[in-house]
Design an enzyme around this catalytic site. Structure first.
Site, mmCIF file in Angstrom:
data_model
loop_
_atom_site.group_PDB
_atom_site.id
_atom_site.type_symbol
_atom_site.label_atom_id
_atom_site.label_comp_id
_atom_site.label_asym_id
_atom_site.label_seq_id
_atom_site.Cartn_x
_atom_site.Cartn_y
_atom_site.Cartn_z
ATOM 1 N N CYS A 137 -9.713 -2.593 -6.658
ATOM 2 C CA CYS A 137 -9.422 -1.170 -6.450
ATOM 3 C C CYS A 137 -10.300 -0.264 -7.307
ATOM 4 O O CYS A 137 -10.899 0.696 -6.813
ATOM 5 C CB CYS A 137 -7.944 -0.891 -6.681
ATOM 6 S SG CYS A 137 -7.373 -1.109 -8.392
ATOM 7 N N HIS A 193 -3.223 0.609 -10.201
ATOM 8 C CA HIS A 193 -3.905 0.728 -8.909
ATOM 9 C C HIS A 193 -4.491 2.130 -8.775
ATOM 10 O O HIS A 193 -3.985 3.097 -9.353
ATOM 11 C CB HIS A 193 -2.936 0.460 -7.759
ATOM 12 C CG HIS A 193 -3.622 0.302 -6.436
ATOM 13 N ND1 HIS A 193 -4.426 -0.773 -6.122
ATOM 14 C CD2 HIS A 193 -3.652 1.107 -5.335
ATOM 15 C CE1 HIS A 193 -4.911 -0.636 -4.896
ATOM 16 N NE2 HIS A 193 -4.455 0.502 -4.404
ATOM 17 N N HIS A 213 -8.774 2.754 -0.165
ATOM 18 C CA HIS A 213 -8.548 1.910 -1.341
ATOM 19 C C HIS A 213 -8.730 0.442 -0.969
ATOM 20 O O HIS A 213 -8.762 0.057 0.195
ATOM 21 C CB HIS A 213 -7.152 2.158 -1.930
ATOM 22 C CG HIS A 213 -6.023 1.604 -1.114
ATOM 23 N ND1 HIS A 213 -4.892 1.040 -1.672
ATOM 24 C CD2 HIS A 213 -5.835 1.525 0.239
ATOM 25 C CE1 HIS A 213 -4.067 0.653 -0.729
ATOM 26 N NE2 HIS A 213 -4.602 0.930 0.441
#
Length: 363
Positions: A277, A325, A337
């Site tokens: 990520c 994240h 993402h």
């Protein structure tokens, strides 16, 4: 849902349909409810089996928790890796400075030795004594000047030698400290690596126990959870407040992230074939000419924070309480993402996960 939200949902669904990872991209659309299984027969005296959907939902939550823990460990791994590389480079620089300092000391010693040998060849008399034997006034005055220059040169030589030796000792001490920090970072990196592999293996073990139909149902449950979160986020009216336009660098970052759609998530990866990520977001902003921290936790800690209502395309949304994240906001309530192992870079609802906050790299 008002007209703008309907248009937004339609736009996001269209983008998702065009991604390579079509199944993952459909997370923003409300999935069809799974067919109801026929009622099971219970033998008297035996406990009735738990409803399949509830049992599978528990499995989904367990798998999600394992991947979340793996994501947090990935951040720790990436940070330790970054520090290891930096500390290794610093040690190389210190070694070079130590070598240069040692060479400088040798040169200064040679110069001091040359001066001593010159004095010996002059009969061992110091310059002041030799000057006292000169009869010519002009030679005497010239000799005074040379003695003063020589004394200054000797003083400077001694001072430079002393400082160089002190620098060399400091370099050696710094190198020892850097080695200790380097070893500590390597140990953290190795520990995080083992934790990542263990969490991913545990999640895959749970998934491998499921039948094909159960895996499909599991994906539906995942999509439903994301859809509920996104719908709740949109129903708050947040899109009525968000109206920011991307900066030039933000636009370039979004273009880079969009070009990575469909590439697989791999922990620790920074492209070009795969990403985690924060590998995706850091490389996207690097392509836009703006270097940012490597990990989502460091991005949250170090980059300027802004209110959700003020965000614009290119801003980074940090998720979960541990900042484990990150996704890039691309407008219309959507992010790009890299979700987790087993998934590809995709488009998702910006509110489909728990938002910790928003940061702006080019503020």
């Amino acid at each position: 849902m008002n007209r703008r939200r309907c248009a937004t949902a339609a736009a996001i669904s269209l983008v998702c349909a065009l991604t390579v990872q079509a199944v993952a991209g459909q997370a923003l659309a409300a999935p069809e409810p799974p067919p109801q299984a026929p009622a099971s027969v219970t033998v008297p005296g035996e406990m009735a089996p738990p409803p399949p959907s509830r049992s599978l939902e528990a499995v989904r939550q367990q798998i999600d928790a394992l991947y979340r823990q793996a994501a947090s460990a990935t951040d720790a791994y990436n940070l330790a890796k970054e520090r290891t590389e930096k500390q290794s480079a610093e040690i190389v620089q210190l070694a070079q400075e130590m070598a240069e300092g040692q060479a400088r000391i040798e040169d200064l010693k040679n110069r001091a030795g040359a001066a001593a040998r010159a004095q010996y060849r002059a009969g061992g008399l110091p310059p002041e004594a030799q000057l006292a034997l000169v009869d010519d006034p002009q030679l005497f005055l010239d000799g005074v000047g040379r003695i003063q220059q020589g004394q200054k040169a000797t003083k400077d030589l001694i001072a430079e030698l002393t400082q160089t030796q002190a620098d060399l000792a400091a370099y050696s001490k710094d190198a020892s400290a850097h080695w200790e920090r380097l070893e500590a970072s390597r140990l953290k990196q190795e520990k995080a690596k083992k934790e990542i592999k263990a969490k991913i293996a545990a999640a895959k073990k749970l998934e491998d126990k499921l039948e094909k139909e159960e895996l499909q149902h599991l994906l539906q449950l995942e999509q439903q959870a994301q859809y509920r979160a996104q719908s709740q986020w949109l129903d708050s009216g947040i899109l009525d407040e968000i109206d920011g336009r991307a900066s030039e660098q933000g636009r370039k970052a979004v273009e880079f992230a969009t070009a990575q759609l469909g590439k697989p998530y791999v922990w620790g990866a920074e492209g070009p074939g795969s990403y985690d990520c924060s590998g995706l977001t850091s490389q996207a902003w690097a392509a836009a000419g703006r270097g940012i921290p490597r990990t989502s936790q460091e991005q949250w800690r170090l980059l300027p924070r802004i209110a959700v209502k003020d965000m614009r395309p290119g801003d980074l949304i940090i998720y979960h309480a541990d900042a484990s994240h990150v996704g890039m906001y691309v407008g219309n309530g959507a992010i790009i993402h890299a979700p987790r192992p087993g998934r590809n870079v995709t488009v998702a609802g910006a509110g489909s996960m728990s938002i910790l906050g928003v940061v702006r790299p080019d503020k």
